[in-house]
Design a protein around this motif. Sequence first.
Motif, mmCIF file in Angstrom:
data_model
loop_
_atom_site.group_PDB
_atom_site.id
_atom_site.type_symbol
_atom_site.label_atom_id
_atom_site.label_comp_id
_atom_site.label_asym_id
_atom_site.label_seq_id
_atom_site.Cartn_x
_atom_site.Cartn_y
_atom_site.Cartn_z
ATOM 1 N N ASN A 107 0.812 -1.213 0.000
ATOM 2 C CA ASN A 107 0.000 0.000 0.000
ATOM 3 C C ASN A 107 0.851 1.271 0.000
ATOM 4 O O ASN A 107 0.393 2.331 -0.439
ATOM 5 C CB ASN A 107 -0.918 -0.008 1.223
ATOM 6 C CG ASN A 107 -1.976 1.062 1.174
ATOM 7 O OD1 ASN A 107 -2.644 1.228 0.159
ATOM 8 N ND2 ASN A 107 -2.128 1.807 2.254
ATOM 9 N N ALA A 108 2.077 1.161 0.483
ATOM 10 C CA ALA A 108 2.959 2.330 0.532
ATOM 11 C C ALA A 108 3.751 2.539 -0.754
ATOM 12 O O ALA A 108 4.501 3.523 -0.856
ATOM 13 C CB ALA A 108 3.934 2.184 1.708
ATOM 14 N N ARG A 109 3.597 1.674 -1.732
ATOM 15 C CA ARG A 109 4.392 1.785 -2.959
ATOM 16 C C ARG A 109 3.779 2.816 -3.910
ATOM 17 O O ARG A 109 2.594 3.165 -3.827
ATOM 18 C CB ARG A 109 4.501 0.413 -3.629
ATOM 19 C CG ARG A 109 5.250 -0.588 -2.755
ATOM 20 C CD ARG A 109 5.330 -1.969 -3.359
ATOM 21 N NE ARG A 109 6.110 -1.983 -4.588
ATOM 22 C CZ ARG A 109 6.383 -3.105 -5.259
ATOM 23 N NH1 ARG A 109 5.950 -4.281 -4.797
ATOM 24 N NH2 ARG A 109 7.085 -3.056 -6.375
ATOM 25 N N ASP A 110 4.610 3.260 -4.836
ATOM 26 C CA ASP A 110 4.225 4.386 -5.697
ATOM 27 C C ASP A 110 3.047 4.050 -6.601
ATOM 28 O O ASP A 110 2.200 4.914 -6.864
ATOM 29 C CB ASP A 110 5.424 4.816 -6.553
ATOM 30 C CG ASP A 110 6.535 5.420 -5.707
ATOM 31 O OD1 ASP A 110 6.235 5.878 -4.582
ATOM 32 O OD2 ASP A 110 7.700 5.443 -6.167
ATOM 33 N N PHE A 111 2.965 2.818 -7.105
ATOM 34 C CA PHE A 111 1.901 2.524 -8.050
ATOM 35 C C PHE A 111 0.526 2.534 -7.374
ATOM 36 O O PHE A 111 -0.486 2.778 -8.023
ATOM 37 C CB PHE A 111 2.145 1.189 -8.767
ATOM 38 C CG PHE A 111 2.077 -0.019 -7.878
ATOM 39 C CD1 PHE A 111 0.875 -0.683 -7.662
ATOM 40 C CD2 PHE A 111 3.230 -0.515 -7.281
ATOM 41 C CE1 PHE A 111 0.814 -1.810 -6.858
ATOM 42 C CE2 PHE A 111 3.174 -1.637 -6.465
ATOM 43 C CZ PHE A 111 1.962 -2.288 -6.254
ATOM 44 N N SER A 152 6.830 -7.680 -11.639
ATOM 45 C CA SER A 152 6.898 -6.292 -11.177
ATOM 46 C C SER A 152 7.935 -5.517 -11.972
ATOM 47 O O SER A 152 7.799 -4.323 -12.173
ATOM 48 C CB SER A 152 7.243 -6.278 -9.676
ATOM 49 O OG SER A 152 6.239 -6.949 -8.944
ATOM 50 N N ARG A 193 -4.571 5.717 -6.696
ATOM 51 C CA ARG A 193 -5.474 6.587 -5.933
ATOM 52 C C ARG A 193 -5.617 7.949 -6.608
ATOM 53 O O ARG A 193 -6.720 8.516 -6.666
ATOM 54 C CB ARG A 193 -4.932 6.777 -4.515
ATOM 55 C CG ARG A 193 -5.037 5.551 -3.622
ATOM 56 C CD ARG A 193 -4.759 5.938 -2.183
ATOM 57 N NE ARG A 193 -4.706 4.778 -1.316
ATOM 58 C CZ ARG A 193 -3.608 4.080 -1.047
ATOM 59 N NH1 ARG A 193 -2.444 4.449 -1.581
ATOM 60 N NH2 ARG A 193 -3.652 3.030 -0.258
ATOM 61 N N GLU A 244 -4.639 -3.943 -8.301
ATOM 62 C CA GLU A 244 -3.278 -3.561 -7.951
ATOM 63 C C GLU A 244 -2.707 -4.367 -6.776
ATOM 64 O O GLU A 244 -1.548 -4.795 -6.823
ATOM 65 C CB GLU A 244 -3.230 -2.057 -7.597
ATOM 66 C CG GLU A 244 -3.761 -1.142 -8.681
ATOM 67 C CD GLU A 244 -2.915 -1.174 -9.937
ATOM 68 O OE1 GLU A 244 -1.750 -1.590 -9.884
ATOM 69 O OE2 GLU A 244 -3.429 -0.774 -11.001
ATOM 70 N N GLU A 274 -0.182 4.764 -4.949
ATOM 71 C CA GLU A 274 -0.459 6.196 -4.885
ATOM 72 C C GLU A 274 -0.942 6.712 -6.239
ATOM 73 O O GLU A 274 -1.856 7.544 -6.313
ATOM 74 C CB GLU A 274 0.797 6.949 -4.453
ATOM 75 C CG GLU A 274 1.248 6.645 -3.030
ATOM 76 C CD GLU A 274 0.243 7.113 -1.995
ATOM 77 O OE1 GLU A 274 -0.544 8.048 -2.299
ATOM 78 O OE2 GLU A 274 0.213 6.534 -0.891
ATOM 79 N N ALA A 275 -0.363 6.195 -7.305
ATOM 80 C CA ALA A 275 -0.790 6.613 -8.640
ATOM 81 C C ALA A 275 -2.214 6.160 -8.926
ATOM 82 O O ALA A 275 -3.003 6.893 -9.544
ATOM 83 C CB ALA A 275 0.165 6.039 -9.691
#
Length: 283
Positions: free
Chosen positions: A167-171, A283, A176, A189, A173-174
């Motif tokens: 949940n803390a990875r960049d993809f 990945s 969201r 995801e 955040e993208a």
Amino acid sequence: MIGLVLLAVPLAAGLLAPLLAALEGQDPYSFHTDALDPDGGRPLGALGGVSPEHWLGVVPVTGNDLFSQIVYGIRSSLFIAFGASLISIAIAALLGTAMGFFGGWFRSAMGRVIDLMFGFPGLMFVIAIMVLVPPEFPRELLLVLVLAFFGWPVGARIIGAQAAAINARDFLEAARASGAPPWQIIRREMLPHLLSLIVVLFVMSLPANVSAVAGLSFLGVGLRGDVPDLGKLLADSLPWIYSGADVWYMLFPGAVIFCIVLGATLAGDALRDVLDVQMEEHS
């Protein structure tokens, strides 16, 4: 490969139990007193009465065919273990993924629930349930539900920790930032990155549930008395082990449980390594 073989052979024997018993020409319920010593009920012949008619000998006193008892016992134990593992891992995957994705108060609350489950005397509660529930309720279904209820916390905690890291990875955040709804983010995801862990936890839970089914039957609170079961065979063999009259009575069902547990453990470890590599490459 060793783990898969050790697991696949008993699994195939359990699934094909009626066919194998018919091939041997026996069933798990018939009495063969002619294969017993009339004085003490001990199986006649070597290795507990092994013969062309009885491939693994016979059960002392009753004369039931031991091979048929074992393959039908595998069948019942594996079906219960598979059902319990499937339900418990499904619950663990649902709650663990939600814990990792939403975090905050939901993760804290579920963490306290899991801590409570860990501190609960599960074995005593399972035994109490098996004793108190009326015998009219299907014992196989009861075992599945009870084992699943006490089996999900470990998987939920492991999946929750991995889901929080994802949940803390960049993809994420993208995803969201793109405005995708939470369920779509979780399904598209998060779950693909958790799939290998979920599969491994499922495979690793199988031997634990097989052992639990055998252990409860060993204690006399498992399946009904007329249902073949590996744990009951082990429990009934104890007097014959102590006296040395028939050590093979315990050896054969004990070897089957050992192969299932060891095979599932080895296969789970290997499967984890394979899936981890594939997920990293993906990945």
